[in-house]
Write a protein that holds these residues in place. Structure first.
Motif, PDB file in Angstrom:
ATOM      1  N   ASP A   1     -36.469 -10.093  28.837  1.00 51.89           N
ATOM      2  CA  ASP A   1     -37.377 -11.152  28.652  1.00 51.89           C
ATOM      3  C   ASP A   1     -38.618 -10.756  29.034  1.00 51.89           C
ATOM      4  OD1 ASP A   1     -35.221 -13.078  28.130  1.00 51.89           O
ATOM      5  OD2 ASP A   1     -35.121 -13.573  30.218  1.00 51.89           O
ATOM      6  N   ARG A   2     -38.992  -9.808  29.612  1.00 47.91           N
ATOM      7  CA  ARG A   2     -40.282  -9.317  29.860  1.00 47.91           C
ATOM      8  C   ARG A   2     -40.029  -7.608  30.283  1.00 47.91           C
ATOM      9  NH1 ARG A   2     -45.222 -10.959  32.583  1.00 47.91           N
ATOM     10  NH2 ARG A   2     -46.194  -9.270  33.933  1.00 47.91           N
ATOM     11  N   LEU A   3     -41.013  -6.995  29.882  1.00 50.66           N
ATOM     12  CA  LEU A   3     -41.176  -5.500  29.963  1.00 50.66           C
ATOM     13  C   LEU A   3     -42.472  -5.497  30.922  1.00 50.66           C
ATOM     14  CD1 LEU A   3     -40.573  -3.947  26.517  1.00 50.66           C
ATOM     15  CD2 LEU A   3     -39.449  -3.360  28.591  1.00 50.66           C
ATOM     16  N   ASP A   4     -42.191  -4.791  32.017  1.00 50.56           N
ATOM     17  CA  ASP A   4     -43.244  -4.799  33.031  1.00 50.56           C
ATOM     18  C   ASP A   4     -44.138  -3.391  32.898  1.00 50.56           C
ATOM     19  OD1 ASP A   4     -44.761  -5.345  35.235  1.00 50.56           O
ATOM     20  OD2 ASP A   4     -43.311  -4.506  36.674  1.00 50.56           O
ATOM     21  N   ILE A   5     -45.094  -3.577  31.879  1.00 56.48           N
ATOM     22  CA  ILE A   5     -45.978  -2.412  31.493  1.00 56.48           C
ATOM     23  C   ILE A   5     -47.275  -3.125  31.722  1.00 56.48           C
ATOM     24  CG2 ILE A   5     -46.774  -1.053  29.684  1.00 56.48           C
ATOM     25  CD1 ILE A   5     -44.069  -1.381  28.328  1.00 56.48           C
ATOM     26  N   SER A   6     -48.131  -2.339  32.656  1.00 54.78           N
ATOM     27  CA  SER A   6     -49.487  -2.896  33.087  1.00 54.78           C
ATOM     28  C   SER A   6     -50.373  -2.384  32.233  1.00 54.78           C
ATOM     29  CB  SER A   6     -49.646  -2.385  34.546  1.00 54.78           C
ATOM     30  OG  SER A   6     -49.187  -1.127  34.550  1.00 54.78           O
ATOM     31  N   VAL A   7     -50.150  -1.352  31.301  1.00 55.57           N
ATOM     32  CA  VAL A   7     -51.168  -0.969  30.612  1.00 55.57           C
ATOM     33  C   VAL A   7     -51.282  -1.506  29.308  1.00 55.57           C
ATOM     34  CG1 VAL A   7     -51.144   1.365  31.735  1.00 55.57           C
ATOM     35  CG2 VAL A   7     -49.891   0.984  29.793  1.00 55.57           C
ATOM     36  N   PRO A   8     -52.395  -1.370  28.465  1.00 54.02           N
ATOM     37  CA  PRO A   8     -52.501  -1.877  27.212  1.00 54.02           C
ATOM     38  C   PRO A   8     -51.701  -1.216  26.208  1.00 54.02           C
ATOM     39  CG  PRO A   8     -54.665  -1.371  27.798  1.00 54.02           C
ATOM     40  CD  PRO A   8     -53.506  -0.845  28.868  1.00 54.02           C
ATOM     41  N   VAL A   9     -50.931  -2.275  25.329  1.00 55.00           N
ATOM     42  CA  VAL A   9     -49.792  -1.781  24.447  1.00 55.00           C
ATOM     43  C   VAL A   9     -50.277  -2.136  22.796  1.00 55.00           C
ATOM     44  CG1 VAL A   9     -47.315  -1.548  23.708  1.00 55.00           C
ATOM     45  CG2 VAL A   9     -48.002  -1.624  26.314  1.00 55.00           C
ATOM     46  N   LEU A  10     -50.167  -1.426  22.000  1.00 57.97           N
ATOM     47  CA  LEU A  10     -50.436  -1.730  20.627  1.00 57.97           C
ATOM     48  C   LEU A  10     -49.270  -1.519  19.894  1.00 57.97           C
ATOM     49  CD1 LEU A  10     -52.456  -2.136  18.097  1.00 57.97           C
ATOM     50  CD2 LEU A  10     -52.667   0.376  18.055  1.00 57.97           C
ATOM     51  N   VAL A  11     -48.574  -2.740  19.505  1.00 62.96           N
ATOM     52  CA  VAL A  11     -47.356  -2.645  18.373  1.00 62.96           C
ATOM     53  C   VAL A  11     -47.817  -2.775  17.101  1.00 62.96           C
ATOM     54  CG1 VAL A  11     -45.422  -3.695  18.311  1.00 62.96           C
ATOM     55  CG2 VAL A  11     -46.293  -3.644  20.442  1.00 62.96           C
ATOM     56  N   LEU A  12     -47.346  -1.879  16.416  1.00 62.74           N
ATOM     57  CA  LEU A  12     -47.604  -1.784  14.857  1.00 62.74           C
ATOM     58  C   LEU A  12     -46.475  -2.078  14.009  1.00 62.74           C
ATOM     59  CD1 LEU A  12     -49.845   1.548  14.958  1.00 62.74           C
ATOM     60  CD2 LEU A  12     -50.760  -0.917  15.037  1.00 62.74           C
ATOM     61  N   THR A  13     -46.485  -2.420  12.827  1.00 65.45           N
ATOM     62  CA  THR A  13     -45.193  -2.521  11.978  1.00 65.45           C
ATOM     63  C   THR A  13     -45.987  -2.760  10.328  1.00 65.45           C
ATOM     64  OG1 THR A  13     -43.492  -3.979  11.166  1.00 65.45           O
ATOM     65  CG2 THR A  13     -45.502  -5.234  12.140  1.00 65.45           C
TER      66      THR A  13
ATOM     67  N   LEU B   1     -50.465  -6.759  18.450  1.00 66.03           N
ATOM     68  CA  LEU B   1     -49.733  -6.518  17.332  1.00 66.03           C
ATOM     69  C   LEU B   1     -50.442  -6.422  16.005  1.00 66.03           C
ATOM     70  CD1 LEU B   1     -46.897  -6.442  16.005  1.00 66.03           C
ATOM     71  CD2 LEU B   1     -46.741  -9.161  15.493  1.00 66.03           C
ATOM     72  N   VAL B   2     -50.336  -5.294  15.061  1.00 70.77           N
ATOM     73  CA  VAL B   2     -50.970  -5.117  14.115  1.00 70.77           C
ATOM     74  C   VAL B   2     -49.909  -4.946  12.834  1.00 70.77           C
ATOM     75  CG1 VAL B   2     -52.628  -3.884  12.846  1.00 70.77           C
ATOM     76  CG2 VAL B   2     -53.020  -4.265  15.197  1.00 70.77           C
ATOM     77  N   GLU B   3     -50.037  -5.680  11.978  1.00 73.46           N
ATOM     78  CA  GLU B   3     -49.082  -5.507  10.771  1.00 73.46           C
ATOM     79  C   GLU B   3     -49.926  -4.837   9.516  1.00 73.46           C
ATOM     80  OE1 GLU B   3     -45.555  -8.080   9.560  1.00 73.46           O
ATOM     81  OE2 GLU B   3     -47.333  -8.805   8.234  1.00 73.46           O
ATOM     82  N   PHE B   4     -49.435  -3.692   8.979  1.00 74.23           N
ATOM     83  CA  PHE B   4     -50.107  -3.016   7.785  1.00 74.23           C
ATOM     84  C   PHE B   4     -49.449  -3.534   6.552  1.00 74.23           C
ATOM     85  CE2 PHE B   4     -50.802  -0.138  11.566  1.00 74.23           C
ATOM     86  CZ  PHE B   4     -52.408  -0.138  11.310  1.00 74.23           C
TER      87      PHE B   4
END
Length: 270
Positions: A199-211, A235-238
């Protein structure tokens, strides 16, 4: 090539290209280290770290007797060892299974950020019926590893269908050498099929999700799901880009990464 060994006796070997903030490039299922060559040329301001990963589970004492969790955990340990071997807090840039590994590694490793292109996470309804690992293993057991790899390519790289797979394979740079990875890809797929997104991923740094819009729909859905469970993500979609996005559109993706890292002042951190 540079090599370092962890306390768990895992050897990490990698190439380093350029100078600047380290960006660790983690390939996906059937891709060799050379997959990242088109991307590296667009990372002028960074030090591209390209590991020679030992395979999906082959670094285990007995890969044939390991669970899917063991395979992913060992991959994560490998990445954390790699992170410790470079200066500063690197950015993890993963593709497909490498993106899943990057996200899991970032929950504990000291990194500055994560870029994840279509992480190999299956939506719940899709995962319930996933049987690619079993179908591949059946073909391998009957002496048909080539056919096993073809099933992977059809489902993951060309889920929309392809008119002439053999013609496509003839132009694919890693074919037929990648057939020797068939057993490793089965272990990888089994790990993916059993992985459940929390339900949650404990990541404290910025994450860029691409698709990309031209890849498998289930991976686009998963990219959106992953974005929702990571607190500091974008989230960025190309448009018109497939699952092979990093190698297919390296300039477009690199520009997005530059913008993301600059917005978070990650590239200038020491």
């Amino acid at each position: 090539m540079q090599t370092k060994q962890s306390e768990g006796a895992i050897d990490v070997t990698y190439e380093r290209h350029g100078n600047g903030r380290p960006v660790v490039l983690l390939h996906g299922g059937m891709a060799p280290r050379e997959y990242w060559n088109p991307v590296v040329s667009h990372l002028d301001e960074y030090a591209a770290i390209v590991p020679q990963r030992p395979g999906f589970g082959t670094c285990l004492d007995d890969p044939s007797e390991t669970s899917a969790d063991d395979v992913l955990n060992r991959e994560v340990e490998y990445v954390r060892t790699l992170v410790d071997s470079v200066d500063g807090e690197p950015i993890l840039f993963g593709h497909s299974y490498g993106a899943l590994t990057a996200i899991e590694s970032a929950t504990e490793a000291s990194v500055g950020g994560v870029v994840a292109y279509e992480p190999a996470v299956l939506p719940e309804d899709y995962r319930a019926d996933a049987d690619l690992a079993d179908r591949m293993q059946t073909l391998i057991d009957t002496g048909e590893p080539r056919e096993a790899v073809k099933r992977y390519i059809e489902q993951v790289l060309h889920p929309e269908g392809i008119d002439d797979l053999d013609a496509w394979l003839a132009e694919w740079p890693v074919w037929p050498e990648c057939v020797q990875l068939a057993e490793e890809v089965v272990r990888m797929n089994r790990a993916v099929e059993q992985y459940q997104l929390p339900d949650r991923l404990d990541i404290s740094v910025p994450v860029l999700v691409l698709t990309g819009t031209s890849g498998p729909n289930f991976l686009r859905e998963s990219a959106r799901d992953i974005h929702k469970v990571i607190p500091h993500s974008r989230l960025v979609e190309f448009d018109g880009v497939s699952h092979s996005g990093p190698a297919e559109a390296p300039k477009r993706i690199s520009l997005e990464i530059d913008s993301f890292l600059g917005a978070h002042s990650i590239a200038s951190q020491k």
